[in-house]
Design an enzyme around this catalytic site. Sequence first.
Site, mmCIF file in Angstrom:
data_model
loop_
_atom_site.group_PDB
_atom_site.id
_atom_site.type_symbol
_atom_site.label_atom_id
_atom_site.label_comp_id
_atom_site.label_asym_id
_atom_site.label_seq_id
_atom_site.Cartn_x
_atom_site.Cartn_y
_atom_site.Cartn_z
ATOM 1 N N LYS A 248 44.658 42.279 45.997
ATOM 2 C CA LYS A 248 45.186 42.493 47.343
ATOM 3 C C LYS A 248 46.222 43.612 47.354
ATOM 4 O O LYS A 248 46.308 44.387 48.319
ATOM 5 C CB LYS A 248 45.785 41.190 47.891
ATOM 6 C CG LYS A 248 44.754 40.100 48.181
ATOM 7 C CD LYS A 248 45.429 38.888 48.811
ATOM 8 C CE LYS A 248 44.416 37.814 49.180
ATOM 9 N NZ LYS A 248 43.870 37.120 47.999
ATOM 10 N N CYS A 366 43.797 30.644 50.139
ATOM 11 C CA CYS A 366 42.341 30.512 50.028
ATOM 12 C C CYS A 366 41.985 29.037 50.209
ATOM 13 O O CYS A 366 41.072 28.519 49.571
ATOM 14 C CB CYS A 366 41.813 31.073 48.710
ATOM 15 S SG CYS A 366 42.501 30.303 47.229
#
Length: 413
Positions: A248, A366
């Site tokens: 990320k 997540c």
Amino acid sequence: MTSQRPPAPHRRQPVPIRGLALDVLGEWAAGDRFAAELLDQAQRECGIAGSDAAFLRDIVLTTLRNLSLLDHWIAVLTDNKHLDHRSRWGLRIGLCQLLILKVSEHAAVNETVAATGRARSLINAVLRRACRESAALLDQVDARPLETRTSHPNWLVEHWQTVFGSEKTAALCEWNQQPAPMCARINRLHPDMADASDDFIVCESLPREDLAAGKVYMQDPSTALAPRLLAPQPGQRVLDACAAPGGKTALLAQLMNNTGEIIACDVSPGRLRRLEGNLHRLQVANARIEQHDWAQDSVPAFAQDGFDRILLDVPCSNTGVMRRRVDVRWRLKPEDLQAQAQTQERLLRNTLRVLKPGGILVYSTCSIEPAENEQLVAMVLESTPGHELVTTSRSFPPDDQIDGAFAAAIGRI
């Protein structure tokens, strides 16, 4: 004069893959390490690669993915006979090969029996019976309860049915049973990839050369949800509070055209080394790595001036990525959801303290659990004046055909 033969070349003995699978699964059951880590270690120590490594992974991960169903078949075939641990794992991997992976009966039975030691006669008898009754065993699967036919813990299925309803829970459990494709993100910071037509691609095999060159990074499209919601601008000062392993972070750098500054943090030196290696390979030029635990209340010196944007991708239950992380379902316990939420709350409160006025923080997981996502964000904002929820984004695997993820953009007024 007599001639001498040259020495015969050394030939490495073939590694007994079924025996190695039994060892990996036995160690998995006895400890708290995840299967992927144990498989990587086994491959390194035994020097296996290619088709052998792939077959080992298939046996181990498919066995874990179908644990409840395999135990149901074992109960049927043994009339609920009591089994020691190695015998049960031997039957599990044998039935996995015969009924799920469709390995040839001769190889599956003989090689598995050879790997099981003392219980060979039992394993042999049960697996040969399974060969004879395979059609009937497979025909009965659809009649089994959801938690058995999709091999999920009972408590988790009941929990999801309460949260999402029966139809969505069934779809989610079925989704988790499908092997995850290998997805790679195109790294546009690499000059050869700047004009690529796609952001993500599905790979038939691991693209080792492109990975080593930093052209791609292995990650699911769901991982882009939070960085894109954050939308950092070129020249801004950005904090990636839980950055390792760096996928990320690299996308943030790409969105910023490698300008401005990203402070990439994580807790342990080992994770920071991995982060540093990945950012270097992905040609990230605007990131600085700092060691800090944002669960601690102290504000480090590098954060005193605040940040325009903050990405807070917190540790979570991983319930959105159970298709990809096969054994998470067996490691997770009901109390873990609340324990995770407590850590997540501390992380969110502490990072909001270093967000500049007018800035944006994106909290992400997540997970598909409301307790870790919407409910937690709402609870923190209720007691944190001067901040507001801007928007949220989420993915639910069966609906969106990607891993599950959640992201909430919070603005400081």
